[in-house]
Design a protein around this motif. Structure first.
Motif, PDB file in Angstrom:
ATOM      1  N   ILE A 459       0.856  -1.162  -0.011  1.00  0.00           N
ATOM      2  CA  ILE A 459      -0.055  -0.066  -0.018  1.00  0.00           C
ATOM      3  C   ILE A 459       0.758   0.973  -0.104  1.00  0.00           C
ATOM      4  O   ILE A 459       0.661   2.301  -0.780  1.00  0.00           O
ATOM      5  N   LEU A 460       2.044   1.054   0.899  1.00  0.00           N
ATOM      6  CA  LEU A 460       2.878   2.432   0.940  1.00  0.00           C
ATOM      7  C   LEU A 460       3.582   2.755  -0.469  1.00  0.00           C
ATOM      8  O   LEU A 460       3.690   3.729  -0.951  1.00  0.00           O
ATOM      9  N   ILE A 461       3.892   1.654  -1.152  1.00  0.00           N
ATOM     10  CA  ILE A 461       4.611   1.591  -2.356  1.00  0.00           C
ATOM     11  C   ILE A 461       3.667   2.193  -3.527  1.00  0.00           C
ATOM     12  O   ILE A 461       3.955   3.071  -4.171  1.00  0.00           O
ATOM     13  N   LEU A 462       2.513   1.858  -3.286  1.00  0.00           N
ATOM     14  CA  LEU A 462       1.472   2.456  -4.277  1.00  0.00           C
ATOM     15  C   LEU A 462       1.228   4.111  -4.006  1.00  0.00           C
ATOM     16  O   LEU A 462       0.952   4.699  -4.870  1.00  0.00           O
ATOM     17  N   LEU A 463       1.211   4.444  -3.085  1.00  0.00           N
ATOM     18  CA  LEU A 463       1.075   5.924  -2.576  1.00  0.00           C
ATOM     19  C   LEU A 463       2.237   6.662  -3.137  1.00  0.00           C
ATOM     20  O   LEU A 463       2.006   7.800  -3.535  1.00  0.00           O
ATOM     21  N   VAL A 464       3.480   5.946  -2.886  1.00  0.00           N
ATOM     22  CA  VAL A 464       4.547   6.713  -3.384  1.00  0.00           C
ATOM     23  C   VAL A 464       4.480   6.768  -4.922  1.00  0.00           C
ATOM     24  O   VAL A 464       4.832   7.987  -5.575  1.00  0.00           O
ATOM     25  N   LEU A 465       4.223   5.792  -5.535  1.00  0.00           N
ATOM     26  CA  LEU A 465       4.231   5.926  -6.923  1.00  0.00           C
ATOM     27  C   LEU A 465       3.026   6.697  -7.537  1.00  0.00           C
ATOM     28  O   LEU A 465       3.292   7.483  -8.629  1.00  0.00           O
ATOM     29  N   PHE A 466       2.067   7.052  -6.704  1.00  0.00           N
ATOM     30  CA  PHE A 466       1.030   7.803  -7.224  1.00  0.00           C
ATOM     31  C   PHE A 466       1.293   9.457  -7.044  1.00  0.00           C
ATOM     32  O   PHE A 466       1.240  10.192  -7.793  1.00  0.00           O
ATOM     33  N   VAL A 467       2.078   9.678  -6.122  1.00  0.00           N
ATOM     34  CA  VAL A 467       2.827  11.101  -5.828  1.00  0.00           C
ATOM     35  C   VAL A 467       3.621  11.397  -6.961  1.00  0.00           C
ATOM     36  O   VAL A 467       3.527  12.574  -7.491  1.00  0.00           O
ATOM     37  N   ILE A 468       4.478  10.456  -7.121  1.00  0.00           N
ATOM     38  CA  ILE A 468       5.542  10.726  -8.342  1.00  0.00           C
ATOM     39  C   ILE A 468       4.614  10.729  -9.779  1.00  0.00           C
ATOM     40  O   ILE A 468       5.181  11.874 -10.370  1.00  0.00           O
ATOM     41  N   TYR A 469       3.834  10.155 -10.045  1.00  0.00           N
ATOM     42  CA  TYR A 469       2.924  10.167 -11.041  1.00  0.00           C
ATOM     43  C   TYR A 469       2.325  11.541 -11.046  1.00  0.00           C
ATOM     44  O   TYR A 469       2.350  12.264 -12.456  1.00  0.00           O
ATOM     45  N   ARG A 470       1.868  11.949 -10.064  1.00  0.00           N
ATOM     46  CA  ARG A 470       0.989  13.413 -10.179  1.00  0.00           C
ATOM     47  C   ARG A 470       2.003  14.482 -10.416  1.00  0.00           C
ATOM     48  O   ARG A 470       1.823  15.417 -10.907  1.00  0.00           O
ATOM     49  N   LYS A 471       3.176  14.219  -9.591  1.00  0.00           N
ATOM     50  CA  LYS A 471       4.272  15.486  -9.962  1.00  0.00           C
ATOM     51  C   LYS A 471       4.669  15.353 -11.397  1.00  0.00           C
ATOM     52  O   LYS A 471       4.876  16.641 -11.693  1.00  0.00           O
ATOM     53  N   ARG A 472       4.670  14.533 -12.119  1.00  0.00           N
ATOM     54  CA  ARG A 472       5.390  14.274 -13.428  1.00  0.00           C
ATOM     55  C   ARG A 472       3.837  14.915 -14.354  1.00  0.00           C
ATOM     56  O   ARG A 472       4.617  15.687 -15.212  1.00  0.00           O
ATOM     57  N   ILE A 473       3.057  14.590 -14.056  1.00  0.00           N
ATOM     58  CA  ILE A 473       1.925  15.535 -14.681  1.00  0.00           C
ATOM     59  C   ILE A 473       1.939  16.666 -14.572  1.00  0.00           C
ATOM     60  O   ILE A 473       1.713  17.742 -15.507  1.00  0.00           O
ATOM     61  N   ASN A 474       2.249  17.508 -13.377  1.00  0.00           N
ATOM     62  CA  ASN A 474       2.270  18.830 -13.265  1.00  0.00           C
ATOM     63  C   ASN A 474       3.531  19.387 -14.031  1.00  0.00           C
ATOM     64  O   ASN A 474       3.296  20.576 -14.641  1.00  0.00           O
ATOM     65  N   ASP A 475       4.530  18.753 -13.865  1.00  0.00           N
ATOM     66  CA  ASP A 475       5.841  19.202 -14.615  1.00  0.00           C
ATOM     67  C   ASP A 475       5.535  19.172 -16.183  1.00  0.00           C
ATOM     68  O   ASP A 475       5.999  20.323 -16.731  1.00  0.00           O
ATOM     69  N   LEU A 476       5.073  18.114 -16.612  1.00  0.00           N
ATOM     70  CA  LEU A 476       4.710  18.405 -18.087  1.00  0.00           C
ATOM     71  C   LEU A 476       3.696  19.332 -18.485  1.00  0.00           C
ATOM     72  O   LEU A 476       3.563  19.932 -19.667  1.00  0.00           O
ATOM     73  N   ALA A 477       3.010  20.085 -17.763  1.00  0.00           N
ATOM     74  CA  ALA A 477       1.848  21.056 -18.017  1.00  0.00           C
ATOM     75  C   ALA A 477       2.488  22.407 -18.146  1.00  0.00           C
ATOM     76  O   ALA A 477       1.929  23.158 -18.526  1.00  0.00           O
ATOM     77  N   ASN A 478       3.658  22.417 -17.273  1.00  0.00           N
ATOM     78  CA  ASN A 478       4.385  23.856 -17.614  1.00  0.00           C
ATOM     79  C   ASN A 478       5.180  23.885 -18.682  1.00  0.00           C
ATOM     80  O   ASN A 478       6.498  23.388 -18.743  1.00  0.00           O
ATOM     81  N   MET A 479       4.902  24.475 -19.954  1.00  0.00           N
ATOM     82  CA  MET A 479       5.543  24.619 -20.880  1.00  0.00           C
ATOM     83  C   MET A 479       6.732  25.391 -20.842  1.00  0.00           C
ATOM     84  O   MET A 479       7.787  25.069 -21.366  1.00  0.00           O
TER      85      MET A 479
END
Length: 483
Positions: A459-479
Motif C-alpha cells: 500500500i505504501l509503495i502504491l502511494l509513493v508511485l501515485f505522488v511521483i506520477y502526479r508530480k510528473r503530470i504537473n511538470d509536463l503541464a508547465n511549458m
C-alpha cells in the motif's frame, strides 16, 4: 349357377352384410353389403318387415401392390340400401345373393331390433354397436336430445379401494365438439385420469334409442371413510341441428345444418366409503390384492463387492400409493439411496403391475451378517381383512476381499449396531476418542507481524508511485519549464 355359402371362401371372394343392430320405429338406416371382388346383380333376402327406400347404391374400389417383385391386386364392391323400420319387434334379414364371374355367392343373415321412440335428428352409423347398461333412465316425463350421466362402478368401497367414475353423453342429435366447462371437486379422493373409449355405441333408454360415447374416465382412490357426494359435471356441446326445407325424404339427408351451443349438466353421484377396521400399528397403506417379495443377490460375496437387495410388490389395487418396507442394514455397510421403479397400468380395478425398490450395499469387512426379516401389511379386499406377509431373514456371508491384509480373528455380526459386535479373538478394535479439549499447536501465519508487513508495504509503495506520477503530470503541464 353354383351357389357358395357365406362361410366358404372360393377364389378369395368374401360376401358380407352389416347393419345396425338396434333402431327405433320409423327410423331410416343403412344396410350395407361388401364383396371382395367385382360383383353385380345383387338380390336382397327377406326384408318384408322393412320398407326399402333406396338402393342399391354401388361403389367400387381397387388397389395394386408390388412386394418383392410379386404383383397383387384387390377389388371391392359395396352395395348400400336405405331401409325404414315400420313396426316394433325383433326381425331378421335373410341372406342376399350376388353374382361374381358367373358364380353366385350368399351373404350372412342379419338381425335388427326395432324399438319404440322418436330418433329424429339421429345420424345413421352402421358401425355402432347396441348396448344397454341397465342403470340409466330418462327424467320423468322428458325425452331430452342430450343426456349427461356420471356412473360409479361401485356404490360402496373401502378406504383406498379403487372405483371407476365414467362420464357418458347420450345424444339423439349430431355433436360437432365437446368441452368440459366445470369438473367436480374430488377433495376426498386421489384421482387418476384414464383414456376414455371414444367409440360410439347405441343404447336404448326407456324405449328411446341414443348414441352414446364415454367422454371422461377416472379412477378414484378414497382417502377417508364416510358418505360422499360427487358434484355434477358440466359440458358445453356444439350441436348440429338441421334447419330449413319442407321435411321431405331428401331433406332429411341433404338439408342445411346449423351449429348451436348447448350446456348440459349431469346429476351428482353418491358413494359410501367403509372404514378399515382393526388397522395394525404398522401398515403399508396398500388396499387390494398383492404379493410381496424380497431377494438378496448374491448371498456370498467378497468384502468391498456389492450386494443387491430387491424389494417388490405386485398385484392390483392402490399400488402406486402404498409404501414399500425398507430393509435394515448393518452399520458397517456402505449403503446408497434405492432405485425405485413402477411398472404399472391403470384400469377400472386400479393400478396393476409391480412396484420395486432396489438397494445397493457394500460390506467392508469379512464375516457373517444377517439382514432382518421384512414385513408387508396391507388390506386384502377379497378377504376383507388386513394381511401380513413376511420375507426373511437373509444370511450374508462376506469373504476376505482381494488385497486385504490377513486378520488374526473374525468378527461375527448378528445385528445392525456396532455395540453388538462379538470379539472372537484378533487385533481388530474400534477407535476410541478421549474427551480432551483441543489445544493450539504452534502459531498461525494469519494475524502475525509478517502478515501485516506484507499488507502495509504494497500500500505504501502504491502511494509513493501515485505522488511521483502526479508530480510528473504537473511538470509536463508547465511549458516554460519543459522548454
Amino acid at each position: 349357377k353354383r351357389q357358395m355359402p357365406f362361410s366358404a371362401i372360393a377364389d378369395d371372394v368374401t360376401f358380407e352384410g352389416r347393419v345396425r343392430s338396434t333402431v327405433s320405429e320409423g327410423e331410416r338406416f343403412q344396410l350395407v353389403y361388401t364383396v371382395s371382388a367385382e360383383a353385380s346383380d345383387i338380390r336382397l333376402g327377406d326384408v318384408n318387415n322393412f320398407e326399402v327406400l333406396m338402393g342399391p347404391s354401388v361403389s367400387k374400389s381397387s388397389s395394386t401392390s408390388i412386394i418383392n417383385g410379386k404383383i397383387s391386386s384387390s377389388y371391392t364392391t359395396t352395395f348400400t340400401f336405405i331401409l325404414k323400420a315400420t313396426k316394433e319387434g325383433q326381425y331378421g334379414i335373410g341372406p342376399a345373393t350376388v353374382n361374381v364371374d358367373g358364380a353366385q355367392y350368399t351373404s350372412n343373415s342379419l338381425s335388427v331390433n326395432v324399438v319404440k321412440g322418436d330418433t329424429s335428428g339421429s345420424e345413421d352409423n352402421t358401425s355402432s354397436q347396441s348396448a344397454n347398461r341397465g342403470n340409466v333412465s330418462l327424467p320423468k316425463g322428458q325425452v331430452p336430445d342430450i343426456l349427461l350421466v356420471q356412473q360409479l362402478s361401485k356404490s360402496s368401497v373401502y378406504e383406498g379401494e379403487p372405483v371407476e367414475l365414467v362420464t357418458t353423453i347420450y345424444t339423439r342429435v349430431g355433436i360437432e365438439s365437446i368441452s368440459v366447462s366445470k369438473s367436480p371437486k374430488l377433495v376426498e379422493f386421489v384421482s387418476e385420469d384414464v383414456e376414455a373409449n371414444n367409440m360410439q355405441g347405441r343404447e336404448v333408454i326407456d324405449g328411446v334409442v341414443y348414441n352414446s360415447v364415454d367422454v371422461k374416465r377416472q379412477i378414484l382412490f378414497p382417502q377417508k371413510s364416510g358418505k360422499f357426494t360427487i358434484e355434477p359435471i358440466e359440458l358445453e356441446c356444439v350441436v348440429k341441428r338441421r334447419v330449413g326445407g319442407g321435411g321431405g325424404f331428401f331433406d332429411d339427408f341433404f338439408g342445411q345444418v346449423q351449429l348451436v351451443k348447448q350446456l348440459v349438466k349431469s346429476k351428482p353421484a353418491y358413494i359410501t366409503v367403509k372404514e378399515l377396521l382393526n388397522r395394525p400399528a404398522q401398515t403399508s397403506g396398500g388396499v387390494g390384492s398383492f404379493k410381496f417379495n424380497v431377494s438378496v443377490t448374491p448371498q456370498e460375496v467378497k468384502a468391498d463387492n456389492s450386494v443387491q437387495v430387491k424389494v417388490s410388490v405386485n398385484g392390483t389395487g392402490n399400488l402406486k400409493l402404498l409404501s414399500l418396507p425398507k430393509p435394515e442394514f448393518n452399520a458397517d455397510f456402505d449403503t446408497f439411496d434405492p432405485n425405485e421403479t413402477n411398472q404399472l397400468t391403470v384400469s377400472a380395478s386400479g393400478y396393476k403391475g409391480t412396484k420395486t425398490a432396489e438397494y445397493l450395499v457394500i460390506p467392508r469387512h469379512e464375516g457373517e451378517f444377517e439382514i432382518p426379516a421384512m414385513k408387508f401389511t396391507y388390506f386384502d379386499v377379497n378377504k376383507k381383512q388386513f394381511v401380513t406377509e413376511v420375507q426373511g431373514p437373509f444370511k450374508l456371508n462376506v469373504l476376505k476381499g482381494d488385497g486385504t491384509s490377513d486378520a488374526q480373528g473374525v468378527v461375527k455380526f448378528s445385528g445392525g449396531s456396532r455395540e453388538e459386535v462379538q470379539y472372537i479373538g484378533g487385533d481388530l478394535r474400534y477407535l476410541r476418542t478421549a474427551n480432551e479439549p483441543l489445544r493450539t499447536k504452534g502459531k498461525f501465519f494469519l494475524g502475525s507481524t509478517l502478515f501485516y508487513i506484507l499488507i502495509i508495504v504494497p500500500i505504501l509503495i502504491l502511494l509513493v508511485l501515485f505522488v511521483i506520477y502526479r508530480k510528473r503530470i504537473n511538470d509536463l503541464a508547465n511549458m516554460d519549464k519543459v522548454k
